[in-house]
Design an enzyme around this catalytic site. Structure first.
Site, PDB file in Angstrom:
ATOM      1  N   HIS A   1      35.923  42.228  46.476  1.00 13.56           N
ATOM      2  CA  HIS A   1      37.128  42.973  46.240  1.00 13.56           C
ATOM      3  C   HIS A   1      36.751  43.520  44.998  1.00 13.56           C
ATOM      4  O   HIS A   1      37.957  43.878  44.059  1.00 13.56           O
ATOM      5  CB  HIS A   1      38.409  42.141  46.419  1.00 13.56           C
ATOM      6  CG  HIS A   1      38.670  41.245  47.392  1.00 13.56           C
ATOM      7  ND1 HIS A   1      39.121  41.801  48.571  1.00 13.56           N
ATOM      8  CD2 HIS A   1      38.421  40.048  47.668  1.00 13.56           C
ATOM      9  CE1 HIS A   1      39.051  40.933  49.526  1.00 13.56           C
ATOM     10  NE2 HIS A   1      38.680  39.515  48.902  1.00 13.56           N
TER      11      HIS A   1
ATOM     12  N   SER B   1      27.617  66.981  30.360  1.00 13.54           N
ATOM     13  CA  SER B   1      28.777  67.831  30.072  1.00 13.54           C
ATOM     14  C   SER B   1      28.770  69.187  29.566  1.00 13.54           C
ATOM     15  O   SER B   1      28.153  69.246  28.287  1.00 13.54           O
ATOM     16  CB  SER B   1      30.037  66.972  29.779  1.00 13.54           C
ATOM     17  OG  SER B   1      31.093  67.659  29.550  1.00 13.54           O
TER      18      SER B   1
ATOM     19  N   LYS C   1      28.183  62.803  27.047  1.00 12.63           N
ATOM     20  CA  LYS C   1      28.111  62.369  28.615  1.00 12.63           C
ATOM     21  C   LYS C   1      26.645  62.417  29.082  1.00 12.63           C
ATOM     22  O   LYS C   1      25.868  63.078  28.951  1.00 12.63           O
ATOM     23  CB  LYS C   1      28.883  63.313  29.305  1.00 12.63           C
ATOM     24  CG  LYS C   1      30.588  63.192  29.208  1.00 12.63           C
ATOM     25  CD  LYS C   1      31.195  61.960  29.425  1.00 12.63           C
ATOM     26  CE  LYS C   1      31.152  61.955  30.773  1.00 12.63           C
ATOM     27  NZ  LYS C   1      32.149  62.920  31.509  1.00 12.63           N
TER      28      LYS C   1
ATOM     29  N   GLU D   1      26.852  60.142  42.668  1.00 13.09           N
ATOM     30  CA  GLU D   1      28.118  60.759  43.221  1.00 13.09           C
ATOM     31  C   GLU D   1      27.935  61.488  44.658  1.00 13.09           C
ATOM     32  O   GLU D   1      28.575  61.433  45.653  1.00 13.09           O
ATOM     33  CB  GLU D   1      28.795  61.554  42.209  1.00 13.09           C
ATOM     34  CG  GLU D   1      29.129  60.704  41.072  1.00 13.09           C
ATOM     35  CD  GLU D   1      29.612  61.499  39.691  1.00 13.09           C
ATOM     36  OE1 GLU D   1      30.168  61.287  38.773  1.00 13.09           O
ATOM     37  OE2 GLU D   1      29.216  62.921  39.542  1.00 13.09           O
TER      38      GLU D   1
END
Length: 484
Positions: free
Chosen positions: A171, A292, A298, A305
């Protein structure tokens, strides 16, 4: 007496511009030609199409349907066409609709009438089916190699990180301490099932449809078995109608690839989570992340992804072809032309995802310090406390409740379970004594889980050994675990 209609032109090709235009008196409307042509995407089948044409031509000559000089002209012309395509000199023409008719038209330009004999005892229906069988078989073999490479990377990292402990999750909550090696091997075994599924699927892909004709076979004395053998097929279809209308082999391949893509999506999700500041379990090299446009600090895990995102297009190709085939009558229908774009994209996508995933896994660094700290901080030793009591004869449900109260006390005081004083622990149950502290550490929790399949050193060593054996053998030839 009724007047006869005017005779059609001498050849359909002259009237309509099509190789099939014998009964047509006019050409195809440009809009219809653009809408129906498959050439923009099926031209990538040219290697398979020419392989099939060579085998078909040899069979025709072997059966005495064409002469030896005609065979020689055809093979020479196909060689020249292959060279033209490879060099980018081939004159692809949309009016010829697809790769098959483009190759045949060019062959006729090169060698004349002999080129028109290549299509004897063959239809585009069994020709395109053959090309797709060859293409999918080649693609499955390539994906098998890509799966093997990712498994190799996972196994190497599992070997290199033996002894590293992290929290296992259920979970997405810290659950119990586990070995990183075991966590990585879980993905290894997922991919092993993928390899086995694809190996089984390949047996059905490996079936030759050539010789079926349009749907009913042919009047010529062909030898489809010789063509199948030359092209490396293990078998051919038994039924000509089935041969030209079957796309099960593509559906099954796409189903297998969809499962691969889902496994990669799960791996991608963990790459994203583990490389975040909140987890900090994983560091990917700069070369495999992006920055970024506005935030200089970043380092975005875009590969993880995209492993998630691209799973949708693979599964979509599978569902899309299901809907194409739903309700189609026998045998061939032009709807089946829609089997290609989604299939090409899905197979390309799965292969690309596997290759980049292998690169990421091989190049990433796992932060053992952050993993161990997370395992120590999340009360992942609560089950060990309950097991300790159960081993002393306390019923497990009672032991579970005692451990839960101990966790609540430790959380209220802001300390780990192992820092609660002995007198506090004994207040929960007198069976708790000083030996309990030895089990209240993440490494102890991992080390004591020695049951088969478990996360302890012994079971993980067995899993590493099994993984090596599976990797060294063709899928399905090594038993996973014998139950006697």
């Amino acid at each position: 007496m009724r007047e006869r209609p005017p005779a059609p032109p001498e050849t359909g090709e002259k009237a309509s511009g099509k190789l099939w235009g014998g009964r047509y008196s006019s050409g195809t409307a440009p809009a219809a030609e653009r809408f129906t042509a498959s050439l923009p995407y099926d031209r990538r089948l040219w290697p398979q199409d020419i392989r099939g044409s060579r085998a078909h031509a040899r069979m025709l000559a072997g059966q005495g349907i064409i002469s030896a000089p005609e065979l020689e002209l055809i093979l020479k012309g196909l060689d020249e066409i292959s060279a033209e395509i490879e060099d980018g000199r081939f004159p692809w023409r949309l009016e010829h609709e697809d790769v098959h008719m483009n190759v045949e038209a060019r062959l006729r330009e090169k060698i004349g009438a002999a080129g028109g004999k290549l299509h004897t005892a063959r239809s585009r229906n069994d020709q395109v089916a053959l090309d797709m069988h060859l293409f999918v078989r080649d693609a499955v073999d390539g994906i098998q190699q890509d799966l093997h490479a990712l498994q190799t990377a996972l196994l190497e990292q599992a070997r290199s990180n033996q002894g590293t402990v992290l929290p296992g999750y259920t979970h997405l909550q810290r659950a119990q301490p586990v070995a990183l090696s075991q966590h990585l091997l879980a993905y290894f075994f997922m991919l092993q099932r993928d390899r086995e599924r694809l190996a089984d699927c390949r047996r059905r892909v490996d079936t030759s449809p050539l010789g079926a004709g349009a749907l009913a076979g042919t009047t010529f004395p062909i030898d489809p078995d010789s063509v199948a053998r030359e092209l490396g097929f293990n078998r051919r279809y038994a039924n000509s109608m089935d041969a030209v209308s079957d796309r099960d082999f593509i559906l099954e391949t796409l189903a297998c690839c969809s499962i691969v893509a889902i496994h990669l999506s799960r791996l991608g999700e963990e790459l994203v989570l583990w490389s975040s500041s909140e987890f900090g379990f994983l560091e990917m090299p700069d070369s495999l992340t992006t920055g970024s446009s506005i935030m200089p600090q970043k380092r975005n895990p875009v590969i993880g992804e995209l492993l998630r995102g691209k799973a949708g297009r693979v599964a979509g190709a599978f569902v899309g072809l299901l809907m194409v085939l739903k309700g189609l009558p026998l045998s061939y229908n032009t709807d089946m032309q829609e089997d290609k774009e989604g299939t090409f994209d899905a197979l390309d996508t799965v292969s690309a995802c596997l290759r980049i995933a292998a690169e990421v896994i091989a190049a990433s660094t796992f932060r053992a310090d952050r993993m161990l700290a997370a395992a120590a901080a999340g009360y992942t030793d609560a089950t060990d406390l309950a097991d300790y009591l159960a081993a002393k004869g306390v019923p497990f449900r009672e032991a579970h409740a005692i451990a839960g109260r101990a966790v609540a006390r430790a959380a209220a005081e802001g300390v780990p379970l192992g820092e609660l004083p002995l007198e506090v622990l004994q207040g929960f149950h007198p069976a708790l004594d000083g030996s309990v502290y030895a089990v209240l550490t993440p490494r102890s929790g991992v080390g004591r889980r020695t049951s088969p399949m478990g996360t302890g050193p012994g079971p993980v060593d067995e899993q590493l050994s099994l993984a090596a054996d599976l990797l060294a053998a063709p899928p399905g030839t090594v038993s996973w675990v014998s139950t006697g």
